[in-house]
Write a protein that holds these residues in place. Structure first.
Motif, PDB file in Angstrom:
ATOM      1  N   ILE A 115      38.002  80.187  61.916  1.00  0.00           N
ATOM      2  CA  ILE A 115      38.386  81.263  62.838  1.00  0.00           C
ATOM      3  C   ILE A 115      37.989  82.642  62.309  1.00  0.00           C
ATOM      4  O   ILE A 115      37.358  83.413  63.035  1.00  0.00           O
ATOM      5  CB  ILE A 115      39.890  81.174  63.179  1.00  0.00           C
ATOM      6  CG1 ILE A 115      40.123  79.931  64.049  1.00  0.00           C
ATOM      7  CG2 ILE A 115      40.366  82.429  63.885  1.00  0.00           C
ATOM      8  CD1 ILE A 115      41.569  79.617  64.312  1.00  0.00           C
ATOM      9  N   PRO A 116      38.295  83.012  61.049  1.00  0.00           N
ATOM     10  CA  PRO A 116      37.840  84.330  60.582  1.00  0.00           C
ATOM     11  C   PRO A 116      36.315  84.451  60.539  1.00  0.00           C
ATOM     12  O   PRO A 116      35.762  85.511  60.848  1.00  0.00           O
ATOM     13  CB  PRO A 116      38.425  84.450  59.178  1.00  0.00           C
ATOM     14  CG  PRO A 116      39.565  83.502  59.156  1.00  0.00           C
ATOM     15  CD  PRO A 116      39.191  82.383  60.073  1.00  0.00           C
ATOM     16  N   ALA A 134      35.221  84.994  64.063  1.00  0.00           N
ATOM     17  CA  ALA A 134      35.625  86.327  64.521  1.00  0.00           C
ATOM     18  C   ALA A 134      34.681  87.386  63.972  1.00  0.00           C
ATOM     19  O   ALA A 134      34.253  88.300  64.695  1.00  0.00           O
ATOM     20  CB  ALA A 134      37.053  86.624  64.091  1.00  0.00           C
ATOM     21  N   SER A 135      34.298  87.286  62.698  1.00  0.00           N
ATOM     22  CA  SER A 135      33.375  88.279  62.127  1.00  0.00           C
ATOM     23  C   SER A 135      31.976  88.097  62.701  1.00  0.00           C
ATOM     24  O   SER A 135      31.249  89.069  62.898  1.00  0.00           O
ATOM     25  CB  SER A 135      33.350  88.164  60.611  1.00  0.00           C
ATOM     26  OG  SER A 135      32.771  86.943  60.207  1.00  0.00           O
ATOM     27  N   LEU A 177      31.297  87.094  65.742  1.00  0.00           N
ATOM     28  CA  LEU A 177      31.314  87.627  67.104  1.00  0.00           C
ATOM     29  C   LEU A 177      31.574  89.135  67.143  1.00  0.00           C
ATOM     30  O   LEU A 177      31.521  89.746  68.199  1.00  0.00           O
ATOM     31  CB  LEU A 177      32.369  86.887  67.935  1.00  0.00           C
ATOM     32  CG  LEU A 177      32.098  85.410  68.185  1.00  0.00           C
ATOM     33  CD1 LEU A 177      33.293  84.749  68.862  1.00  0.00           C
ATOM     34  CD2 LEU A 177      30.850  85.244  69.042  1.00  0.00           C
ATOM     35  N   PHE A 220      34.458  90.824  66.047  1.00  0.00           N
ATOM     36  CA  PHE A 220      35.851  91.241  66.272  1.00  0.00           C
ATOM     37  C   PHE A 220      36.409  91.898  65.057  1.00  0.00           C
ATOM     38  O   PHE A 220      36.231  91.621  63.973  1.00  0.00           O
ATOM     39  CB  PHE A 220      36.721  90.067  66.684  1.00  0.00           C
ATOM     40  CG  PHE A 220      36.442  89.560  68.065  1.00  0.00           C
ATOM     41  CD1 PHE A 220      36.752  90.311  69.168  1.00  0.00           C
ATOM     42  CD2 PHE A 220      35.853  88.315  68.259  1.00  0.00           C
ATOM     43  CE1 PHE A 220      36.492  89.848  70.436  1.00  0.00           C
ATOM     44  CE2 PHE A 220      35.594  87.839  69.516  1.00  0.00           C
ATOM     45  CZ  PHE A 220      35.906  88.602  70.611  1.00  0.00           C
TER      46      PHE A 220
END
Length: 151
Positions: free
Chosen positions: A142-143, A146-147, A149, A151
């Motif tokens: 998930i992290p 997120a990075s 994409l 976010f």
């Protein structure tokens, strides 16, 4: 000669997270296959009561290593009423779980005697390993996503 050191973020990347998720899926698939096999044995097998007659030490391979295992031999009455003595498909390498004369529940299926409580168990440690690998994989996936994409 110069050595250049670079700093990288601790932990895994997205690929490591995906590998952990795949590992969790493999563990869960193995557990489901094992659970279905045990259900089949319970459904189609013949439940019996057997008495532990003796233990015999046999040399066998466990987890890639050769070791001596203690197999209980039990006596039971078959469909025709004859008394038989067979090896129970349940070995120990340390403490013997049963004592001589112990009455236990077994299931006879395709020529093998199975210890019934093992067939009925849920194997919670295997489920825990799969859940742990899944959650651990998500903590890295998930992290990283997120990075990636932004976010």
């Amino acid at each position: 000669m110069f050595i250049t050191l670079t700093y990288t973020e601790p932990g895994m990347d997205i690929g490591g997270g995906i590998l952990l998720l795949l590992g969790a899926a493999l563990i869960a698939g193995f557990w489901e296959h094992s659970r279905r096999k045990r259900k089949k044995v319970l459904l189609l097998g013949r439940p019996l009561f057997a008495t532990v007659a003796e233990y015999r030490s046999e040399f066998g391979r466990v987890a890639g290593a050769w070791t001596t295992l203690d197999y209980p031999y039990v006596t039971y009455q078959d469909e025709e009423g004859a008394w038989k003595k067979e090896r129970l498909g349940y070995a120990t390498s340390g403490n013997r779980e049963f004592f001589i004369g112990h009455l236990i529940e077994v299931v006879h299926f395709e020529g093998v005697l199975y210890y019934r409580p093992v067939l009925e168990s849920w194997d919670l440690p295997v489920i825990g390993m799969a859940a742990g690998a899944f959650i651990f994989g998500l903590t890295f996936l998930i992290p990283g996503l997120a990075s990636w994409l932004g976010f």
